[in-house]
Design a protein around this motif. Structure first.
Motif, PDB file in Angstrom:
ATOM      1  N   UNK A  75      -2.667   9.224  -7.824  1.00 18.73           N
ATOM      2  CA  UNK A  75      -1.582   8.329  -8.232  1.00 18.73           C
ATOM      3  C   UNK A  75      -2.150   6.996  -8.682  1.00 18.73           C
ATOM      4  N   UNK A  76      -3.192   6.547  -7.981  1.00 20.84           N
ATOM      5  CA  UNK A  76      -3.816   5.276  -8.333  1.00 20.84           C
ATOM      6  C   UNK A  76      -4.431   5.349  -9.733  1.00 20.84           C
ATOM      7  N   UNK A  77      -5.131   6.473  -9.980  1.00 17.89           N
ATOM      8  CA  UNK A  77      -5.752   6.649 -11.296  1.00 17.89           C
ATOM      9  C   UNK A  77      -4.700   6.671 -12.392  1.00 17.89           C
ATOM     10  N   UNK A  78      -3.579   7.364 -12.111  1.00 18.81           N
ATOM     11  CA  UNK A  78      -2.521   7.461 -13.107  1.00 18.81           C
ATOM     12  C   UNK A  78      -1.806   6.130 -13.286  1.00 18.81           C
ATOM     13  N   UNK A  79      -1.842   5.295 -12.214  1.00 14.67           N
ATOM     14  CA  UNK A  79      -1.250   3.960 -12.320  1.00 14.67           C
ATOM     15  C   UNK A  79       0.255   3.944 -12.522  1.00 14.67           C
ATOM     16  N   UNK A  80       0.972   4.950 -11.987  1.00 21.19           N
ATOM     17  CA  UNK A  80       2.417   5.008 -12.245  1.00 21.19           C
ATOM     18  C   UNK A  80       3.222   4.094 -11.321  1.00 21.19           C
ATOM     19  N   UNK A  81       2.701   3.814 -10.131  1.00 25.06           N
ATOM     20  CA  UNK A  81       3.377   2.841  -9.265  1.00 25.06           C
ATOM     21  C   UNK A  81       2.370   1.764  -8.904  1.00 25.06           C
ATOM     22  N   UNK A  82       2.891   0.641  -8.368  1.00 26.86           N
ATOM     23  CA  UNK A  82       2.010  -0.484  -8.091  1.00 26.86           C
ATOM     24  C   UNK A  82       0.989  -0.128  -7.011  1.00 26.86           C
ATOM     25  N   UNK A  83       1.493   0.456  -5.902  1.00 25.14           N
ATOM     26  CA  UNK A  83       0.612   0.871  -4.815  1.00 25.14           C
ATOM     27  C   UNK A  83       0.989   2.292  -4.405  1.00 25.14           C
ATOM     28  N   UNK A  84       0.033   3.229  -4.322  1.00 28.99           N
ATOM     29  CA  UNK A  84       0.388   4.614  -3.991  1.00 28.99           C
ATOM     30  C   UNK A  84       1.014   4.762  -2.607  1.00 28.99           C
ATOM     31  N   UNK A  85       0.524   3.971  -1.630  1.00 25.45           N
ATOM     32  CA  UNK A  85       0.927   4.199  -0.245  1.00 25.45           C
ATOM     33  C   UNK A  85       1.552   2.943   0.353  1.00 25.45           C
ATOM     34  N   UNK A  86       2.554   3.150   1.199  1.00 25.69           N
ATOM     35  CA  UNK A  86       3.117   2.062   1.992  1.00 25.69           C
ATOM     36  C   UNK A  86       2.984   2.432   3.450  1.00 25.69           C
ATOM     37  N   UNK A  87       2.961   1.433   4.346  1.00 20.67           N
ATOM     38  CA  UNK A  87       2.882   1.746   5.771  1.00 20.67           C
ATOM     39  C   UNK A  87       3.447   0.602   6.585  1.00 20.67           C
ATOM     40  N   UNK A 107      -6.525   4.615   4.331  1.00 22.20           N
ATOM     41  CA  UNK A 107      -5.226   4.543   3.653  1.00 22.20           C
ATOM     42  C   UNK A 107      -4.939   3.148   3.102  1.00 22.20           C
ATOM     43  N   UNK A 108      -5.465   2.108   3.810  1.00 21.31           N
ATOM     44  CA  UNK A 108      -5.122   0.748   3.392  1.00 21.31           C
ATOM     45  C   UNK A 108      -5.637   0.425   1.983  1.00 21.31           C
ATOM     46  N   UNK A 109      -6.671   1.156   1.546  1.00 28.37           N
ATOM     47  CA  UNK A 109      -7.209   0.936   0.204  1.00 28.37           C
ATOM     48  C   UNK A 109      -6.109   1.107  -0.852  1.00 28.37           C
ATOM     49  N   UNK A 110      -5.148   1.994  -0.550  1.00 26.22           N
ATOM     50  CA  UNK A 110      -4.108   2.308  -1.527  1.00 26.22           C
ATOM     51  C   UNK A 110      -2.823   1.517  -1.290  1.00 26.22           C
ATOM     52  N   UNK A 111      -2.895   0.506  -0.384  1.00 31.64           N
ATOM     53  CA  UNK A 111      -1.679  -0.235  -0.035  1.00 31.64           C
ATOM     54  C   UNK A 111      -1.653  -1.616  -0.659  1.00 31.64           C
ATOM     55  N   UNK A 112      -0.462  -2.202  -0.639  1.00 32.30           N
ATOM     56  CA  UNK A 112      -0.288  -3.610  -0.925  1.00 32.30           C
ATOM     57  C   UNK A 112      -1.216  -4.376   0.037  1.00 32.30           C
ATOM     58  N   UNK A 113      -2.097  -5.261  -0.478  1.00 28.12           N
ATOM     59  CA  UNK A 113      -3.041  -5.924   0.419  1.00 28.12           C
ATOM     60  C   UNK A 113      -2.371  -6.744   1.534  1.00 28.12           C
ATOM     61  N   UNK A 114      -1.085  -7.015   1.395  1.00 28.80           N
ATOM     62  CA  UNK A 114      -0.412  -7.776   2.453  1.00 28.80           C
ATOM     63  C   UNK A 114       0.181  -6.857   3.522  1.00 28.80           C
ATOM     64  N   UNK A 115      -0.462  -5.694   3.735  1.00 24.43           N
ATOM     65  CA  UNK A 115       0.126  -4.710   4.652  1.00 24.43           C
ATOM     66  C   UNK A 115       0.262  -5.194   6.086  1.00 24.43           C
ATOM     67  N   UNK A 116      -0.496  -6.214   6.482  1.00 24.97           N
ATOM     68  CA  UNK A 116      -0.384  -6.681   7.874  1.00 24.97           C
ATOM     69  C   UNK A 116       0.903  -7.468   8.139  1.00 24.97           C
ATOM     70  N   UNK A 117       1.717  -7.703   7.115  1.00 26.34           N
ATOM     71  CA  UNK A 117       3.032  -8.301   7.358  1.00 26.34           C
ATOM     72  C   UNK A 117       4.147  -7.330   6.976  1.00 26.34           C
ATOM     73  N   UNK A 118       3.820  -6.048   6.776  1.00 29.81           N
ATOM     74  CA  UNK A 118       4.856  -5.150   6.265  1.00 29.81           C
ATOM     75  C   UNK A 118       5.477  -4.313   7.387  1.00 29.81           C
ATOM     76  N   UNK A 119       6.763  -4.528   7.626  1.00 32.92           N
ATOM     77  CA  UNK A 119       7.489  -3.767   8.640  1.00 32.92           C
ATOM     78  C   UNK A 119       8.370  -2.712   7.960  1.00 32.92           C
ATOM     79  N   UNK A 120       9.196  -2.010   8.735  1.00 31.79           N
ATOM     80  CA  UNK A 120       9.984  -0.904   8.189  1.00 31.79           C
ATOM     81  C   UNK A 120      10.848  -1.339   7.007  1.00 31.79           C
ATOM     82  N   UNK A 121      11.487  -2.503   7.149  1.00 35.88           N
ATOM     83  CA  UNK A 121      12.368  -2.969   6.077  1.00 35.88           C
ATOM     84  C   UNK A 121      11.573  -3.247   4.812  1.00 35.88           C
ATOM     85  N   UNK A 122      10.382  -3.821   4.974  1.00 35.45           N
ATOM     86  CA  UNK A 122       9.523  -4.136   3.840  1.00 35.45           C
ATOM     87  C   UNK A 122       9.131  -2.847   3.103  1.00 35.45           C
TER      88      UNK A 122
END
Lengths: 405, 340
Positions: free
Chosen positions: A162-174, A221-236
């Motif tokens: 997904x990252x290579x294809x670049x279809x979404x900003x970040x492939x994974x959320x957590x 997994x974090x490699x594929x996430x929004x770099x601000x993942x340490x502030x991301x909760x369920x709502x985010x």
């Protein structure tokens, strides 16, 4: 969904009989509840409010507020919304009351598996089960010819494509916000690798092979996430999905309904639910099973407790479930598992099945220690082994203070 | 003044100070040497949970607190000496890090990590607040009379905003795809994540605190500027002193007591930095001493609060403030003695 509810609300007020139209009894005792704030709680408390004299507080900080509020005499809330995690402090402090006689008197419609028994006494009434499972953008995966991942290796491979294809900003959320969320993310992965949190003598056991593997996979997994993942909760994470920014996440099933809410979501009908991925082949899905339900405070009058229980029965009736079928995996009669329930069904019926989150004091202490110490690993301050060592040290200090070591 | 009159004027204030400052302080001091813990027992409990579709009941031994007859949790309190302090400071780890020559490891311990940030924060914001406050005061003092009112009003606005609200609004401007982050990204043509690493969050915090507190310094300095002796200034001009020299040799010496006053207040305030941590949700990267105390006081997921460690950390915070204030207080004391 929102629209139908608005229309329904409007219709009720037009009936002229006021707020009690859909309620079997008119509540005359002022009652308050404190619970988490996701959609299912909104539906249930709205149904309860129809009986009058009831205010619901939906607060994501309920976890820290509830123990103190229930300890007051009289208790600040008569009704509490809990899960198997937040149930522990209330149970330990003895601030909730057994419900056996109330169930006998008013609880005829309850299914046997809604009754949460501790030591033979009914202490809570469950309304739904909840679990973190894979949510994914079906369209994105189909376009790239990726099969629905069932293991974390497959998730990582899919994320790379997904990252290579670049279809979404970040492939994974957590849900990796520092504190409770990141600890829960670790718990899932740790159990997936077959770990156990504490030994029989209450000493910690996270600094093990399973712990190291869990951290390694999370980091990968974090490699594929929004770099601000340490502030991301369920709502985010839910919003990231709704705004089309991510393609996969191991997210709470209670958030599934929101993906198809046209008022908020730009990806209606595109997000599908699958089994929580396995960490190792032949293991359990890397997740935990939860229940959400209600408890009644001890420090209130019997009259209030009786009214509160009737109100709970009103909130957990079939009408409410029919109106909010897709918001949760309800345990209440009348629930029809729909498309959004497929992920939970696949997760819970997998063999071997994932564990229920343990309602124990030790787990509570461990969860807090993990939440405080894990972020240092992800910011790069500490390596995995040193982090797990710090977790064990923090747990040991807290456990000694709590008198269990 | 007669002693009776003096006592009746001072009495209420002394009483309130004892009640709200001295007694709590003594209580915190005592509690930092105590440990109150629930009495735990091991019981065999059968727990039934929904499972999925069918109910699952498991019997397990659980460690649970003992309840008293009245329903509360039974607790015991013991004197533990400096154990809570040791648990906060973790000196054994500090020494082993020093011994191994890896000083960076010290900063992985919560207390030292918090101390590092608290000190950096305090010492960097102090000069900035003084300079910015003085700058605004001089600008307003030299502005046309018709504009003064408006400029004062606008400069005071940041000070009026509730600290947490101010921190939250700056956070929302920058977090994720906040408008200022997007603007910066367009300007610099690169991807920016302000909340992904510690130092960017720290810069936002420093900026926020200076923005928030500078008006306080400005108000004080502006009042001070009104009392500068005009004759001295005029003679300085006649002597050919430049604008900078007048500031350096006339205005600043005159304002020195005010500079010390603002420094004292600012040191005390910013050493207790807390709103920024909560407002910017920076716990993963940056924590402060005051936040550490708060975190100890928060019930954990089993309902326990670490009162002993919280008290110890509060006492350590107080000791830290006193140490920081000593040089300034000594100076004031010297001036005071000198003038008598």
């Amino acid at each position: 969904m929102m629209m139908t509810r608005l229309v329904a609300a409007g219709a009720i007020s037009l009936l002229g009989t006021g707020a009690f139209a859909e309620c079997a009894f008119e509540n005359t005792v002022p009652l308050k509840s404190l619970s988490a704030g996701f959609e299912a709680w909104k539906s249930v408390t709205d149904a309860m409010a129809e009986c009058g004299n009831f205010t619901a507080e939906l607060d994501q900080e309920f976890r820290t507020k509830q123990p103190a509020a229930f300890e007051a005499n009289p208790s600040l809330y008569q009704i509490g919304g809990v899960s198997n995690g937040t149930f522990t402090p209330l149970l330990n402090a003895g601030t909730i009351r057994p419900l056996d006689d109330l169930v006998e008197k008013y609880g005829g419609g309850l299914a046997p598996n809604q009754l949460i028994r501790v030591d033979g006494k009914i202490m809570a009434i469950a309304m739904m089960v909840n679990t973190q499972h894979l949510m994914y953008r079906e369209d994105v995966l189909a376009d790239l010819g990726i099969e629905t991942p069932t293991t974390y290796d497959a998730v990582l491979a899919a994320a790379e494509k997904i990252k290579e294809a670049g279809v979404v900003e970040y492939p994974v959320g957590a849900t990796m916000k520092s504190g409770w969320n990141i600890a829960q993310d670790f718990n899932n992965m740790f159990l997936g690798y077959g770990g156990t949190f504490v030994n029989a003598d209450n000493t910690p056991a996270v600094n093990t092979e399973a712990g190291l593997q869990a951290l390694e996979t999370m980091k990968a997994l974090t490699v594929y996430m929004d770099p601000e993942y340490l502030v991301s909760d369920s709502t985010y994470v839910q919003q990231q999905f709704q705004q089309g920014k991510i393609a996969m996440a191991n997210l709470w099933s209670s958030r599934a309904g929101a993906m198809d809410d046209p008022a908020e979501s730009t990806v209606v009908g595109k997000v599908k639910m699958g089994m929580a991925p396995l960490a190792v082949d032949g293991g359990t899905p890397a997740t935990t099973l939860w229940w959400d339900g209600m408890v009644i405070a001890k420090n209130i009058t019997d009259e209030e407790a009786e009214a509160a229980f009737q109100l709970i029965m009103e909130g957990m009736d079939e009408d409410m479930v029919t109106a909010a079928n897709d918001q949760a995996i309800w345990l209440i009669g009348g629930y029809v598992p729909g498309d959004v329930a497929q992920g939970v069904v696949a997760t819970a019926t997998h063999d071997p099945a994932p564990l229920a989150y343990p309602s124990t004091t030790q787990m509570g202490l461990m969860h807090t220690a993990l939440g405080n110490e894990l972020p240092a690993f992800f910011t790069g301050e500490r390596d995995a082994a040193a982090t797990l060592e710090a977790v064990e040290a923090a747990y040991t200090t807290a456990a000694k203070e709590a008198g269990i070591l | 003044m007669k002693f009776r009159t003096f006592a009746s004027f001072v009495g209420p204030s002394v009483f309130l100070m004892l009640l709200f400052i001295a007694f709590p302080l003594v209580s915190v001091f005592t509690q930092s040497f105590q440990l109150t813990q629930p009495v735990m027992t091991t019981v065999e409990v059968e727990t039934c949970t929904p499972g999925f579709l069918t109910q699952t009941c498991t019997t397990e031994t659980k460690t649970v607190p003992k309840l008293t007859a009245t329903g509360g949790v039974e607790t015991t309190t013991t004197w533990v000496g400096f154990r809570s302090y040791q648990n906060v400071l973790q000196m054994d780890k500090v020494w082993s890090a020093v011994g191994a020559g890896r000083l960076g490891d010290i900063l992985q311990i919560d207390f030292w990590k918090a101390l590092r940030f608290t000190l950096t924060f305090t010492l960097i914001t102090l000069p900035l607040v003084l300079i910015v406050g003085m700058g605004i005061a001089l600008a307003v003092n030299n502005a046309a009379a018709s504009l003064k009112g408006q400029i004062i009003f606008i400069s005071l606005l940041p000070f009026i905003i509730t600290p947490v609200i101010g921190a939250l609004s700056i956070r929302w401007l920058f977090i994720g795809d906040g408008i200022l982050t997007v603007a910066l990204e367009n300007l610099l043509e690169r991807d920016i994540a302000m909340f992904a690493q510690g130092w960017t969050i720290e810069i936002l915090m420093l900026f926020y605190r200076v923005w928030h507190v500078a008006p306080f310094a400005f108000v004080i300095f502006y009042a001070g500027l009104q009392t500068v002796n005009q004759d001295t200034l005029e003679s300085a001009i006649i002597d050919g002193a430049s604008r900078w020299e007048r500031l350096r040799f006339v205005v600043i010496p005159h304002l020195m007591p005010l500079i010390i006053f603002i420094s004292l207040i600012h040191l005390m305030d910013s050493y207790r930095v807390f709103e920024e941590i909560v407002g910017f949700t920076s716990q993963a990267h940056v924590i402060s001493l005051q936040w550490l105390t708060y975190d100890f006081l928060q019930p954990d997921d089993s309902g326990n609060r670490a009162i002993g460690r919280a008290s110890a950390s509060a006492m350590l915070t107080m000791i830290g403030i006193v140490i920081l204030l000593v040089p300034l207080l000594r100076r004031t004391w010297r001036d005071h003695r000198g003038s008598n």
